[in-house]
Design an enzyme around this catalytic site. Structure first.
Site, PDB file in Angstrom:
ATOM      1  N   CYS A 132      25.986  41.237  40.385  1.00 41.07           N
ATOM      2  CA  CYS A 132      24.749  41.720  40.954  1.00 41.07           C
ATOM      3  C   CYS A 132      24.786  43.238  41.043  1.00 41.07           C
ATOM      4  CB  CYS A 132      24.539  41.120  42.349  1.00 41.07           C
ATOM      5  SG  CYS A 132      24.634  39.327  42.393  1.00 41.07           S
ATOM      6  N   SER A 179      35.771  38.429  28.086  1.00 46.67           N
ATOM      7  CA  SER A 179      36.239  39.521  27.221  1.00 46.67           C
ATOM      8  C   SER A 179      37.748  39.632  27.291  1.00 46.67           C
ATOM      9  CB  SER A 179      35.586  40.842  27.658  1.00 46.67           C
ATOM     10  OG  SER A 179      36.275  41.954  27.115  1.00 46.67           O
TER      11      SER A 179
END
Length: 636
Positions: free
Chosen positions: A2, A365
């Site tokens: 967020c 990732s």
């Protein structure tokens, strides 16, 4: 994942918080919220932009206020299920299933003592109504960002610097020393901020703001201490088990999770592990125009990505990148917050944009593996340099003279081996810390002094001294792990985690990094350097672990680069812009940079004499950032 923002004891804090939060809308397009309360002689205001990942219902909405505590939180807790079970056993009753509520209840039970228990990525603001105190906290490894400004006993904070700079820009001045640091590294280290008066909360620390205007700081985790404890470890590390467990935890989500898959070791390893837990998982990979890839002498990563996808049943999405670089350069400069000269940010943004269009909000990732396991060429090169010191000068000098005259590129292609040789010889004869710095930074001291305004010479020396202080702030006997520690404290949070966060959040996508995990880090520093670099092969400990699941042709393939065909772009798409910036840009006209030094770099690059592609790309990013700063301090 967020965006958070807020103010404490700040005049007009409510309207300012609303504006800060609005600037962060891309970080959380799924919802927004506000909280306010009296705090001593003033008030506290917390803002939040939500990207719904876990507990998609309203019970996961923020800021979350419950029984005298209020929390605005950015991140994910991967051990939330274990903490929830522990708290439930102690009698805590939960309203929903979000990790936000777990964090709030953990704070209620343990206060700041809960922080070492947290395993994840996070930056949050927590207000205690009873004491009137506000806490700002950032995760152990600096995965999630948090910027703040202190003024007259008050504090304003936000997930991104652009929010603060855009609203407080008239009173925030550019820090020229930070810009010099960005020229040296092509990023601004965590210890500095591009604006005077603004700060980055340091990894593994908290800041407490009191109603009387006093501010305290504390540390709850130290990477240096973890590395030094690891050096004393004399057992065996089951690295594969540690990484597999971390990857499984990073799949915690109520929405689909996909992966980056470059075809390199790190992303292939994580994708294979993730596919074992979630069969048919999606992965995204990129390719470039053939003429660009040839000019850059780039390896064929797509071939390896297809092998991994086929073997593990991965739904592979291939994206060919031929971006409108002239349009993307100012856009990425805005989103990156500070001048960062790594074009890999464009790759991340375009991959995440494609994934977002397909409905994917979360991606894994392989970031961090090179820093922790000595996977960069500079690590091996610095080891080789120790042996190069012993070569007689009568032998070295003729070799150095020949390499110095060799071209790094012709009109049609680049010569990768020559680039590497020139780079190696630029630092091979230097002392350890200086050589390590020079092996990955853009300039030596003399070059940097010739590039910037002479009045800034003292700042150049301050920046160089800061690197030496950080590198030497350890008690490790192991040379390889000294390099890994320095990278994990500087290169990882300052560049790789920073561009990953900003570029992917610009596409409203959460990226998780299973290698950048407190347990993986602990395991990494328990492995001696002679098991990380063996002979001329780097990252061997990780490669041996990956052989538990990956085929040898993937594990031992030549190292790829998550980068871009920078030299092709610079010689074609961006050549007119380079000429404009070098001759008439604001960096030159303001006197910050010296026109003659820039013109010399352009000439060397054009002649194929030296590889100045990265240098000039970063000058372009710095130019756009500086234009924004001078015209409105972060205005888009």
């Amino acid at each position: 994942m967020c965006g958070i923002a807020g103010t404490y004891l700040w005049p007009d804090g409510g309207p300012l918080t609303d504006r800060l939060t609005k600037t962060l809308a891309h970080r959380g397009p799924d919802g927004s919220g506000r909280y306010e309360h009296r705090a001593g002689p003033g008030s506290v205001h917390l803002g939040h932009r939500r990207l719904s990942i876990i507990d998609l219902s309203e019970t996961g909405a923020q800021p979350m206020a419950l029984d005298g505590l209020a929390l605005s939180y950015n991140g994910e807790l991967y051990n939330a299920p274990e903490l929830r079970a522990e708290l439930s056993a102690a009698g805590v009753r939960f309203r929903g299933t979000s990790d936000t509520e777990v964090l709030l209840q953990a704070w209620r039970r343990w206060g700041t003592d809960c922080l070492p228990k947290l395993r994840g990525m996070f930056a949050f603001a927590l207000f205690e109504e009873g004491t009137g105190e506000l806490f700002l906290v950032r995760d152990q490894l600096g995965i999630k960002p948090l910027f703040f400004v202190q003024r007259a006993g008050g504090v304003a904070f936000a997930s991104e610097l652009k929010a603060l700079a855009g609203e407080l820009g008239g009173s925030l001045q550019v820090d020229n020393a930070a810009l010099i640091a960005s020229l040296l590294y092509y990023w601004v280290p965590d210890s500095r901020c591009a604006y005077q008066g603004a700060e980055k909360l340091q990894p593994g620390t908290w800041l407490r703001c009191r109603p009387d205007g006093q501010v305290d700081r504390g540390r709850f985790w130290s990477l240096r201490e973890v590395a030094e404890e690891g050096a004393a470890f004399d057992g065996e590390v089951d690295l594969h088990a540690v990484i597999a467990e971390s990857t499984a935890k990073h799949l915690l989500s109520d929405v689909p999770v996909a992966t980056f898959l470059s075809g390199g070791l790190d992303s292939s390893y994580l994708t294979a592990l993730a596919a074992r837990s979630q069969p048919g998982i999606s992965a995204y990979t990129i390719g470039f125009r053939p003429e660009d890839a040839k000019f850059e002498a780039m390896p064929d990563d797509l071939r390896y990505a297809r092998i991994v996808a086929g073997k593990f049943g991965v739904d592979l999405h291939e994206i060919e990148i031929a971006p409108q670089v002239l349009d993307l350069l100012p856009k990425m400069t805005y989103h990156l917050d500070e001048p960062i000269g790594d074009p890999a940010a464009i790759n991340s943004f375009l991959i995440c944009s494609a994934a977002r269009e397909a409905g994917v909000k979360v991606m894994l990732s392989g970031m961090g593996a090179d820093e922790l396991f000595a996977g960069y060429r500079k690590h091996l090169a610095n080891l080789i340099a120790l042996r190069y010191h012993k070569v007689p000068g009568a032998v070295r000098r003729p070799v150095e003279s020949i390499v110095d005259r060799l071209p790094v590129a012709s009109a049609k292609r680049g010569y990768r081996s020559v680039r590497f040789a020139k780079r190696f010889l630029s630092f091979a004869g230097l002392p350890e810390e200086t050589a390590f710095r020079r092996s990955y930074t853009m300039y030596d001291r003399a070059e940097l002094l010739s590039l910037v305004n002479p009045d800034l010479a003292s700042s150049v020396d301050d920046v160089l001294a800061e690197h030496a202080d950080t590198y030497n702030d350890q008690a490790l006997d192991d040379f390889v792990n000294r390099m890994c520690l320095a990278d994990s404290r500087m290169f990882l949070p300052g560049l790789n985690l920073t561009y990953t966060d900003r570029s992917t959040m610009a596409a409203s996508t959460e990226v998780r990094t299973p290698f950048v995990d407190v347990e993986v880090v602990r395991a990494a520093f328990r492995i001696p350097g002679n098991k990380k670099i063996v002979g001329r092969a780097g990252k061997m400990a990780l490669k041996n672990a990956a052989l538990n699941i990956l085929p040898s042709e993937i594990v031992h393939r030549p190292k790829g680069l998550f980068s871009a065909p920078l030299r092709a772009w610079m010689s074609r798409d961006l050549a007119p812009l380079v000429r404009e910036v070098v001759n008439d840009g604001v960096l030159v006209s303001s006197g910050l940079l010296q026109r003659e030094a820039l013109q010399r770099m352009v000439a060397e690059d054009a002649a194929g004499q030296e590889d100045r592609g990265k240098h000039l790309w970063h000058v372009l990013t710095l130019e756009y950032w500086y234009r924004n700063a001078m015209s409105g301090a972060g205005a888009k």
